[in-house]
Design an enzyme around this catalytic site. Structure first.
Site, PDB file in Angstrom:
ATOM      1  N   GLU A  76      62.854  33.661  56.940  1.00  0.00           N
ATOM      2  CA  GLU A  76      61.539  33.794  57.548  1.00  0.00           C
ATOM      3  C   GLU A  76      60.434  33.432  56.564  1.00  0.00           C
ATOM      4  O   GLU A  76      60.581  33.587  55.352  1.00  0.00           O
ATOM      5  CB  GLU A  76      61.330  35.237  58.041  1.00  0.00           C
ATOM      6  N   CYS A  89      53.398  33.210  52.891  1.00  0.00           N
ATOM      7  CA  CYS A  89      54.376  34.046  52.194  1.00  0.00           C
ATOM      8  C   CYS A  89      55.738  33.423  52.490  1.00  0.00           C
ATOM      9  O   CYS A  89      56.130  33.309  53.647  1.00  0.00           O
ATOM     10  CB  CYS A  89      54.278  35.468  52.736  1.00  0.00           C
ATOM     11  N   CYS A 100      66.594  47.081  46.681  1.00  0.00           N
ATOM     12  CA  CYS A 100      65.548  48.117  46.661  1.00  0.00           C
ATOM     13  C   CYS A 100      65.622  48.885  47.984  1.00  0.00           C
ATOM     14  O   CYS A 100      65.596  48.276  49.057  1.00  0.00           O
ATOM     15  CB  CYS A 100      64.173  47.501  46.469  1.00  0.00           C
ATOM     16  N   CYS A 103      63.097  48.363  51.057  1.00  0.00           N
ATOM     17  CA  CYS A 103      62.828  46.992  51.513  1.00  0.00           C
ATOM     18  C   CYS A 103      63.869  46.547  52.527  1.00  0.00           C
ATOM     19  O   CYS A 103      65.073  46.663  52.276  1.00  0.00           O
ATOM     20  CB  CYS A 103      62.824  46.051  50.307  1.00  0.00           C
ATOM     21  N   CYS A 328      54.965  43.158  54.338  1.00  0.00           N
ATOM     22  CA  CYS A 328      55.699  43.231  53.066  1.00  0.00           C
ATOM     23  C   CYS A 328      57.006  43.973  53.227  1.00  0.00           C
ATOM     24  O   CYS A 328      57.027  45.106  53.706  1.00  0.00           O
ATOM     25  CB  CYS A 328      54.883  43.965  52.014  1.00  0.00           C
TER      26      CYS A 328
HETATM   27  N1  SAH Z   1      61.791  40.175  45.231  1.00  0.00           N
HETATM   28  C1  SAH Z   1      60.403  39.994  44.910  1.00  0.00           C
HETATM   29  C2  SAH Z   1      59.568  39.383  46.008  1.00  0.00           C
HETATM   30  C3  SAH Z   1      59.754  39.841  47.437  1.00  0.00           C
HETATM   31  S1  SAH Z   1      59.089  41.365  47.985  1.00  0.00           S
HETATM   32  C4  SAH Z   1      59.807  41.315  44.477  1.00  0.00           C
HETATM   33  O1  SAH Z   1      60.432  42.339  44.681  1.00  0.00           O
HETATM   34  O2  SAH Z   1      58.728  41.316  43.889  1.00  0.00           O
HETATM   35  C5  SAH Z   1      57.344  41.294  47.859  1.00  0.00           C
HETATM   36  C6  SAH Z   1      56.737  42.663  47.639  1.00  0.00           C
HETATM   37  O3  SAH Z   1      56.875  43.512  48.784  1.00  0.00           O
HETATM   38  C7  SAH Z   1      57.391  43.409  46.477  1.00  0.00           C
HETATM   39  O4  SAH Z   1      56.402  44.015  45.693  1.00  0.00           O
HETATM   40  C8  SAH Z   1      58.207  44.442  47.217  1.00  0.00           C
HETATM   41  O5  SAH Z   1      58.529  45.549  46.399  1.00  0.00           O
HETATM   42  C9  SAH Z   1      57.285  44.799  48.353  1.00  0.00           C
HETATM   43  N2  SAH Z   1      57.936  45.525  49.439  1.00  0.00           N
HETATM   44  C10 SAH Z   1      59.223  45.457  49.828  1.00  0.00           C
HETATM   45  N3  SAH Z   1      59.455  46.284  50.852  1.00  0.00           N
HETATM   46  C11 SAH Z   1      58.302  46.884  51.138  1.00  0.00           C
HETATM   47  C12 SAH Z   1      57.900  47.837  52.115  1.00  0.00           C
HETATM   48  N4  SAH Z   1      58.769  48.311  53.003  1.00  0.00           N
HETATM   49  N5  SAH Z   1      56.610  48.235  52.118  1.00  0.00           N
HETATM   50  C13 SAH Z   1      55.736  47.732  51.228  1.00  0.00           C
HETATM   51  N6  SAH Z   1      56.045  46.827  50.295  1.00  0.00           N
HETATM   52  C14 SAH Z   1      57.316  46.411  50.241  1.00  0.00           C
END
Ligand code: SAH
Length: 336
Positions: A76, A89, A100, A103, A328
């Site tokens: 996506e 994005c 994580c 996420c 995000c």
């Molecule tokens: N892998 C990379 C880029 C992708 S995620 C990274 O982790 O930086 C982009 C951002 O969204 C990251 O800061 C991630 O921690 C955040 N993110 C992931 N899941 C999220 C959620 N459920 N709510 C808010 N931010 C989130």
């Protein structure tokens, strides 16, 4: 081009069609003999990916695209229009191996790395769609920013991502001619790759997904922290800032009663004060099956205040695309 049995000058013609004219249909390549077009398309610019669907929200100012890659893999990308800019994005991997727990992408694991062309095409097609008036919403029709914050960990697909940055920023017709300053690469903190990235000489912004200022909590929120600790990740970030002459962005998703306590705000402030930094607080987007949710407004406000008390520049991110799972950490490419 020579390998395809064609005149070398046709390489520039094809490149011009792809990057400058955004003419992706062989029928549009009128400076190439009709008989050669399909063969060149098949050998050098095959259709890599197709749109499964677009979904919009936020009064059509946010549009998520679900792509199917040539082998059936789904990824996506999201386009966000604002009165003064357009941000895309994009995904660097199908899925993600960083695991994580908050996420959505992390829950499904890593499918595979995207190729440079698969990364670049998400953006090239977005630029084309904007030009052709295919994206609802309003505002400027030129892409201003790209954030590697879609699916995947960009620095875990290092060579393809660096290759994509070159194609996006090389002048036309070798690339799209976009500004490096408009590109943000976001990482969980893969320290050796951050160091290597600092030596590429890019003017891109680096964003570090910190989410906790202490190793005990960060070990659970960003599991790769068991390998590279908060201190090492921040040191690599300051090195990147020094070499790129850009402020580093520290990403911190505020999770109610998990990482939003006043003492953690104070500790974060002490770790980053006086550094070339900007802290970006992200209200957590709850993902299906998770107990976690965004912080209470008063805790968020106190967190901001604690950072400001240390003189640290801080903003709370505007959350786009929530009802289309385009916010995000919500990109999971489930076919529904
Ligand atoms: N892998 C990379 C880029 C992708 S995620 C990274 O982790 O930086 C982009 C951002 O969204 C990251 O800061 C991630 O921690 C955040 N993110 C992931 N899941 C999220 C959620 N459920 N709510 C808010 N931010 C989130």
């Amino acid at each position: 081009m020579a390998g395809a049995g064609e005149k070398p000058f046709r390489a520039r013609q094809l490149s011009t069609h792809y990057f400058s004219r955004l003419a992706h249909e062989p029928a549009q390549w009128t400076d190439i003999p009709a008989a050669a077009r399909e063969k060149l398309a098949a050998e050098l610019l095959p259709e890599l990916m197709s749109v499964v669907r677009h979904i919009s929200c936020d009064d059509d100012m946010t549009r998520k695209t679900l792509w199917r890659l040539h082998d059936g893999t789904l990824v996506e990308s999201v386009m966000m229009r604002y009165p003064d800019r357009v941000t895309m994005c994009v995904s660097s991997q199908a899925g993600c191996g960083m695991n994580c727990p908050f996420c959505a992408t992390g829950q499904a694991g890593l499918d595979r790395n995207l190729s440079t062309a698969e990364i670049v095409h998400q953006i090239v097609d977005g630029v084309r769609a904007l030009r052709d008036g295919e994206v609802p919403g309003g505002g400027p029709e030129r892409l201003s920013n790209i954030v590697f914050m879609g699916m995947g960990e960009p620095l875990a697909n290092y060579k393809r991502v660096v290759g994509a940055i070159r194609r996006l920023t090389d002048p036309e017709p070798d690339g799209l001619g976009l500004s490096q300053r408009g590109i943000t690469v976001s990482t969980v903190g893969l320290v050796p790759a951050m160091t290597r990235f600092a030596d590429e000489g890019f003017k891109c912004r680096l964003a570090v997904s910190l989410h906790a200022p202490d190793d005990e909590l960060r070990d659970t929120l960003v599991p790769v922290n068991t390998r590279w600790k908060v201190r090492e990740v921040l040191d690599a970030a300051w090195e990147y800032a020094a070499k790129s002459a850009r402020r580093v962005s520290i990403e911190y998703a505020l999770i109610r009663d998990i990482n939003d306590q006043a003492w953690r705000a104070d500790l974060l402030g002490r770790l980053v004060k006086g550094k070339p930094v900007h802290v970006n607080l992200i209200p957590l987007n709850p993902t299906p099956g998770s107990q976690w949710t965004a912080s209470r407004p008063e805790d968020e406000a106190a967190f901001v205040q604690a950072l400001e008390d240390h003189g640290v520049p801080v903003t709370v991110r505007d959350t786009r695309g929530q009802e289309i799972d385009g916010a995000c950490g919500q990109l999971a490419a489930t076919e529904r």
